[in-house]
Design a protein around this motif. Structure first.
Motif, mmCIF file in Angstrom:
data_model
loop_
_atom_site.group_PDB
_atom_site.id
_atom_site.type_symbol
_atom_site.label_atom_id
_atom_site.label_comp_id
_atom_site.label_asym_id
_atom_site.label_seq_id
_atom_site.Cartn_x
_atom_site.Cartn_y
_atom_site.Cartn_z
ATOM 1 N N MET A 1 13.730 7.738 24.611
ATOM 2 C CA MET A 1 15.167 7.970 24.690
ATOM 3 C C MET A 1 15.843 6.648 25.014
ATOM 4 O O MET A 1 15.403 5.909 25.896
ATOM 5 N N CYS A 2 16.911 6.347 24.299
ATOM 6 C CA CYS A 2 17.627 5.084 24.463
ATOM 7 C C CYS A 2 19.118 5.368 24.658
ATOM 8 O O CYS A 2 19.564 6.511 24.488
ATOM 9 N N PRO A 3 19.917 4.353 25.016
ATOM 10 C CA PRO A 3 21.360 4.548 25.154
ATOM 11 C C PRO A 3 21.966 5.139 23.882
ATOM 12 O O PRO A 3 21.437 4.964 22.774
ATOM 13 N N ASP A 4 23.081 5.837 24.058
ATOM 14 C CA ASP A 4 23.711 6.559 22.947
ATOM 15 C C ASP A 4 23.921 5.735 21.676
ATOM 16 O O ASP A 4 23.648 6.240 20.572
ATOM 17 N N PRO A 5 24.419 4.481 21.754
ATOM 18 C CA PRO A 5 24.625 3.746 20.501
ATOM 19 C C PRO A 5 23.344 3.580 19.693
ATOM 20 O O PRO A 5 23.355 3.710 18.468
ATOM 21 N N ARG A 6 22.217 3.341 20.366
ATOM 22 C CA ARG A 6 20.959 3.179 19.645
ATOM 23 C C ARG A 6 20.481 4.488 19.049
ATOM 24 O O ARG A 6 19.941 4.519 17.933
ATOM 25 N N MET A 7 20.681 5.584 19.764
ATOM 26 C CA MET A 7 20.282 6.877 19.223
ATOM 27 C C MET A 7 21.166 7.274 18.046
ATOM 28 O O MET A 7 20.696 7.886 17.086
ATOM 29 N N LEU B 1 22.513 5.173 15.915
ATOM 30 C CA LEU B 1 22.006 4.386 14.791
ATOM 31 C C LEU B 1 20.716 4.992 14.262
ATOM 32 O O LEU B 1 20.522 5.120 13.046
ATOM 33 N N GLU B 2 19.832 5.394 15.167
ATOM 34 C CA GLU B 2 18.549 5.960 14.758
ATOM 35 C C GLU B 2 18.732 7.223 13.927
ATOM 36 O O GLU B 2 18.077 7.404 12.898
ATOM 37 N N ARG B 3 19.629 8.091 14.352
ATOM 38 C CA ARG B 3 19.871 9.323 13.588
ATOM 39 C C ARG B 3 20.415 9.009 12.198
ATOM 40 O O ARG B 3 20.034 9.644 11.203
ATOM 41 N N ALA B 4 21.304 8.023 12.120
ATOM 42 C CA ALA B 4 21.881 7.655 10.826
ATOM 43 C C ALA B 4 20.808 7.091 9.893
ATOM 44 O O ALA B 4 20.771 7.414 8.693
ATOM 45 N N LEU B 5 19.911 6.275 10.426
ATOM 46 C CA LEU B 5 18.865 5.679 9.597
ATOM 47 C C LEU B 5 17.840 6.714 9.148
ATOM 48 O O LEU B 5 17.384 6.689 7.999
ATOM 49 N N LEU B 6 17.480 7.622 10.040
ATOM 50 C CA LEU B 6 16.533 8.676 9.657
ATOM 51 C C LEU B 6 17.092 9.540 8.535
ATOM 52 O O LEU B 6 16.345 10.027 7.681
ATOM 53 N N ASP C 1 0.814 -1.221 0.000
ATOM 54 C CA ASP C 1 0.000 0.000 0.000
ATOM 55 C C ASP C 1 0.846 1.269 0.000
ATOM 56 O O ASP C 1 0.331 2.374 0.161
ATOM 57 N N GLY C 2 2.172 1.124 -0.181
ATOM 58 C CA GLY C 2 3.039 2.293 -0.210
ATOM 59 C C GLY C 2 3.499 2.746 1.162
ATOM 60 O O GLY C 2 3.987 3.870 1.313
ATOM 61 N N SER C 3 3.370 1.892 2.151
ATOM 62 C CA SER C 3 3.795 2.244 3.507
ATOM 63 C C SER C 3 5.136 1.608 3.830
ATOM 64 O O SER C 3 5.573 0.658 3.163
ATOM 65 N N VAL C 4 5.799 2.139 4.840
ATOM 66 C CA VAL C 4 7.010 1.545 5.386
ATOM 67 C C VAL C 4 6.906 1.663 6.901
ATOM 68 O O VAL C 4 6.430 2.671 7.424
ATOM 69 N N ARG C 5 7.329 0.630 7.595
ATOM 70 C CA ARG C 5 7.257 0.648 9.045
ATOM 71 C C ARG C 5 8.380 -0.205 9.617
ATOM 72 O O ARG C 5 9.007 -0.989 8.904
ATOM 73 N N GLY C 6 8.618 -0.032 10.916
ATOM 74 C CA GLY C 6 9.649 -0.843 11.556
ATOM 75 C C GLY C 6 10.163 -0.194 12.816
ATOM 76 O O GLY C 6 9.455 0.577 13.476
ATOM 77 N N THR C 7 11.409 -0.485 13.137
ATOM 78 C CA THR C 7 12.069 0.118 14.296
ATOM 79 C C THR C 7 13.435 0.621 13.876
ATOM 80 O O THR C 7 14.102 0.013 13.027
ATOM 81 N N LEU C 8 13.842 1.746 14.441
ATOM 82 C CA LEU C 8 15.106 2.382 14.081
ATOM 83 C C LEU C 8 16.236 1.992 15.034
ATOM 84 O O LEU C 8 17.300 2.598 15.015
ATOM 85 N N GLY C 9 15.992 0.996 15.857
ATOM 86 C CA GLY C 9 16.989 0.606 16.845
ATOM 87 C C GLY C 9 16.576 1.022 18.233
ATOM 88 O O GLY C 9 17.025 0.464 19.231
ATOM 89 N N CYS C 10 15.694 2.017 18.318
ATOM 90 C CA CYS C 10 15.135 2.486 19.585
ATOM 91 C C CYS C 10 13.637 2.695 19.399
ATOM 92 O O CYS C 10 12.840 1.981 19.979
ATOM 93 N N ASN C 11 13.269 3.646 18.581
ATOM 94 C CA ASN C 11 11.868 3.994 18.374
ATOM 95 C C ASN C 11 11.271 3.283 17.166
ATOM 96 O O ASN C 11 11.948 3.055 16.152
ATOM 97 N N ARG C 12 9.983 2.972 17.280
ATOM 98 C CA ARG C 12 9.249 2.421 16.154
ATOM 99 C C ARG C 12 8.814 3.566 15.243
ATOM 100 O O ARG C 12 8.634 4.694 15.701
ATOM 101 N N PHE C 13 8.656 3.263 13.953
ATOM 102 C CA PHE C 13 8.284 4.319 13.012
ATOM 103 C C PHE C 13 7.317 3.786 11.970
ATOM 104 O O PHE C 13 7.176 2.584 11.753
ATOM 105 N N ARG C 14 6.665 4.719 11.299
ATOM 106 C CA ARG C 14 5.779 4.410 10.180
ATOM 107 C C ARG C 14 5.805 5.596 9.237
ATOM 108 O O ARG C 14 5.906 6.751 9.669
ATOM 109 N N GLY C 15 5.727 5.330 7.947
ATOM 110 C CA GLY C 15 5.743 6.415 6.979
ATOM 111 C C GLY C 15 5.281 5.950 5.618
ATOM 112 O O GLY C 15 4.737 4.855 5.458
ATOM 113 N N ALA C 16 5.511 6.790 4.617
ATOM 114 C CA ALA C 16 5.140 6.492 3.237
ATOM 115 C C ALA C 16 6.390 6.257 2.416
ATOM 116 O O ALA C 16 7.421 6.908 2.621
#
Length: 263
Positions: A215-221, A223-228, A181-196
């Motif tokens: 908020m998660c430990p620094d390594p997970r954050m 990773l999350e910033r890099a993926l976003l 349906d054109g969606s994407v979802r998952g987890t970024l290593g800390c937070n869950r996300f959903r988008g188009a």
């Protein structure tokens, strides 16, 4: 470890979609495509004894006469030649990793079976390579993982031509799935996300990525910033069997893998 003759599979490269009917035509007359296919090695039968292949053992035969693969522990590459349905194996090169007893036993069986002249035959999704002595190698084709409906686990971050491991402690924490349906979802290593996510040819355009705000430990954050940063706007993607590569316009990207069928 002696060079593994397994490289014999390479010979199949020339068979591709050729269906020549004359002997000595240089093509394997099996009809179904053999080159560019991911072949899982199922087993080797030698001296009347069948040895099952380790998980991950596979062969990919290129259209130019070369093949690469993995015997479940050591990777290999080799060159071969074909004449009709006969494959002649040339010198193979392999890595020299230390492997478990069972894997070493399998690689020994492969090295003995993959040498000299082999006869290739395809039936449906099964490829059989048979030696002059009657020993054989059984392989089964496995299609690439589909982009949609697959859970992709992020395994690396990419910057230009350099791929790096994920920050310590974040392994297998980030996942993403694309919907029809054109969606994407998952987890970024800390937070869950959903988008188009709009897929057009070899590009995916991400839009409206929303998620939780834990908020998660620094390594997970980290990773999350890099993926976003990758899941923002237009990216190019490529699927190589069970590996997905996403690359943003600035050269930053990620690598992800799909689970094996039945896994």
């Amino acid at each position: 470890m002696a060079a593994l003759g397994t490289v014999a599979l390479l010979a199949l490269a020339a068979c591709g979609t050729q269906t020549g009917s004359g002997h000595g035509s240089g093509s394997v007359r099996t009809g179904p495509r053999i080159t560019g296919v991911h072949w899982n090695v199922d087993s080797v039968t030698a001296g009347g004894r069948t040895t099952e292949a380790p998980d991950g053992a596979h062969v990919v035969i290129g259209p130019g006469g070369g093949a690469t693969g993995n015997f479940g522990c050591n990777r290999f590459s080799a060159g071969t030649s074909t004449d009709g349905d006969t494959i002649t194996v040339r010198q193979a090169t392999t890595t020299q990793m230390g492997c478990g007893t069972d894997v070493r036993r399998f690689e020994t069986a492969m090295s003995r079976a993959f040498s000299g002249e082999l006869t290739a035959a395809v039936t449906g999704r099964t490829l059989t390579l048979t030696t002059e002595a009657g020993d054989s190698i059984a392989l089964t084709s496995e299609p690439p993982a589909p982009l949609t409906g697959t859970t992709w686990t992020v395994t690396s971050l990419v910057s230009g031509s350099t791929a790096s491991s994920l920050p310590p402690g974040t392994e297998r924490k980030a996942r993403l799935s694309f919907g029809k349906d054109g969606s994407v979802r998952g987890t970024l290593g800390c937070n869950r996300f959903r988008g188009a996510a709009t897929v057009t040819g070899s590009t995916i355009t991400f839009d409206r990525i929303d998620g939780t705000r834990m908020m998660c430990p620094d390594p997970r954050m980290k990773l999350e910033r890099a993926l976003l940063a990758v899941l923002d706007g237009r990216t190019t993607y490529r699927i190589d069997h069970r590996t997905l590569s996403l690359t943003a316009s600035n050269g930053e990207g990620l690598g992800a893998t799909a689970p094996a069928p039945g896994g």
